[in-house]
Design a protein around this motif. Sequence first.
Motif, short mmCIF file in Angstrom:
data_model
loop_
_atom_site.label_atom_id
_atom_site.label_comp_id
_atom_site.label_asym_id
_atom_site.label_seq_id
_atom_site.Cartn_x
_atom_site.Cartn_y
_atom_site.Cartn_z
N CYS A 257 -31.61 -11.30 21.35
CA CYS A 257 -30.67 -11.41 22.49
C CYS A 257 -31.41 -11.55 23.81
O CYS A 257 -32.18 -12.48 23.99
CB CYS A 257 -29.69 -10.24 22.47
N VAL B 283 -27.92 -2.39 15.72
CA VAL B 283 -26.60 -2.95 15.45
C VAL B 283 -26.27 -3.04 13.97
O VAL B 283 -25.13 -3.29 13.59
CB VAL B 283 -26.43 -4.35 16.09
N CYS C 67 -24.06 -11.84 21.71
CA CYS C 67 -24.94 -10.88 22.37
C CYS C 67 -24.12 -10.17 23.45
O CYS C 67 -23.95 -10.72 24.55
CB CYS C 67 -26.16 -11.56 22.97
N LEU D 123 -28.86 -9.61 10.38
CA LEU D 123 -28.80 -9.70 11.84
C LEU D 123 -28.19 -11.02 12.29
O LEU D 123 -27.42 -11.06 13.25
CB LEU D 123 -30.20 -9.53 12.43
N THR E 248 -27.77 -3.17 22.79
CA THR E 248 -28.05 -3.94 21.57
C THR E 248 -29.37 -3.51 20.95
O THR E 248 -29.47 -3.32 19.73
CB THR E 248 -28.08 -5.44 21.87
N ARG E 249 -30.36 -3.32 21.79
CA ARG E 249 -31.70 -2.95 21.34
C ARG E 249 -31.72 -1.70 20.47
O ARG E 249 -32.48 -1.58 19.50
CB ARG E 249 -32.60 -2.74 22.57
N TRP F 37 -24.50 -10.68 11.88
CA TRP F 37 -23.93 -9.84 12.95
C TRP F 37 -23.81 -10.64 14.24
O TRP F 37 -22.79 -10.57 14.94
CB TRP F 37 -24.81 -8.61 13.17
N GLN F 38 -24.85 -11.38 14.58
CA GLN F 38 -24.84 -12.13 15.84
C GLN F 38 -23.82 -13.25 15.82
O GLN F 38 -23.20 -13.55 16.85
CB GLN F 38 -26.24 -12.67 16.14
N SER G 208 -32.09 -5.10 15.68
CA SER G 208 -31.14 -5.91 16.44
C SER G 208 -31.67 -7.33 16.58
O SER G 208 -32.86 -7.59 16.43
CB SER G 208 -30.92 -5.31 17.84
#
Length: 241
Positions: free
Chosen positions: A190, A202, A233, A224, A198-199, A227-228, A187
């Motif tokens: 964040c 994802v 977050c 990642l 989230t951890r 995704w973000q 992940s």
Amino acid sequence: MSALRMSLAGVALLAVLGAGGCGGDPAPAGGQAPVAHESQGRQVGGGDPAASGSGVGANNTSAAPAGDTTKRVFPLQGKGSYSHDHHDYPATDIIANCGLNALSPVDGTVLEVTRADTWTAKVNDGATRGGLSVSILGADGARYYMSHFSSINDGIEAGATVAAGQPVAKVGRTGDASACHIHFGLSPACQKTGDWWTRRGVIWPWSYLDAWKAGKEKSPVAELDAWQQQHGCPEKATVDR
């Protein structure tokens, strides 16, 4: 016929993990000490919690530093297997015998350590489903999470620097787990601590695990980051499993 029975047994075990929770061996890889990142870490059950992370912001991304030379390895010493699937959200369960060494998958700094198993089926709190767990902020800026340990090694605590291939814990089945395995999630950093939704993961980790197991470098940072950029977050879980 024996091989067929072993194959079917493996499939059955994966099915049990999906329904029930988690919701010569190689030596640890060596290497130079990683560059430490500032860690707003915390330790649960075995130490006083430190201040939590600074929240969502421009400095909490998974962008790799220029000239990234981060080392990454497969996070298990010994024999194990894993699927290219996982229930409800992207992660991987690495099935292995209890007691094998779980290794830091990356050069980095420990963010969170949970040394007490407080999960109960009656409450089924997402924050405690991992049982004994460790999250690491990689030198690449990405977050690497492993859980369900039977024990966590001395010296593995919030703020500690770890090297890829360093033993950090023993495989177990604490928390919401029906068999011995490592839950593995990737992940963005964040909030760094506390954001278990989230951890826990994802993006799908299996292609990275495939590469690391083969001794090849493959960075999850670009995926990642993408995704973000799409999701930001999240401030709470979107899937309650």
